[in-house]
Design a protein around this motif. Structure first.
Motif: not given
Length: 131
Positions: A41-42, A82-85, A88-91, A97-102
């Motif tokens: 994820v970028q 956490a999602v960058v690290a 798989g949290l997106l799945n 926990a898989g939110w990307l940004y605010a």
């Protein structure tokens, strides 16, 4: 497939948890399932100013690479490291926990309700639903 009713949705399969103030942004369960196993994820950097529809990052899976589009205009105020690290949290938890940004929303975006998004992913014309 889950479509939480408290969220708002873009036609590019991103969700937003509010229409004003600071709101979290993520990808939908539908998008995560379509992508398959997400491996990278970028995300936009904090302080980045986005216009609605801007390309602001990408999600790479074992199947393909997909661009992220800003569902709302505003300034990025936080990035989910956490999602960058662990992409798989997106799945496993795309709405938690898989939110990307605010983003601090600059103007209320025109997004779909949950009912409209369900119709959209089900193949019904979006115009039949309240946006």
């Amino acid at each position: 497939m889950s479509v939480p009713t408290h969220l708002h949705y873009s036609s590019e399969h991103e969700w937003v948890d509010g229409l004003s103030g600071v709101a979290k942004v993520g990808i939908t369960d539908f998008a995560a399932e379509a992508l398959g196993d997400i491996v990278f994820v970028q995300l936009p950097e904090e302080g980045t100013t986005l216009a609605a529809g801007d390309t602001c990052g990408e999600v790479e899976s074992t199947k393909s690479v997909s661009e992220l589009y800003a569902p709302a205009a505003g300034t990025v105020v936080a990035v989910n490291e956490a999602v960058v690290a662990d992409p798989g949290l997106l799945n496993s938890d795309p709405f938690g926990a898989g939110w990307l940004y605010a983003v601090r929303i600059a103007q209320p975006p025109a997004l779909m309700t949950a009912a409209a998004y369900e119709g959209y992913i089900g193949g019904a014309p979006v115009s039949e639903y309240a946006l």
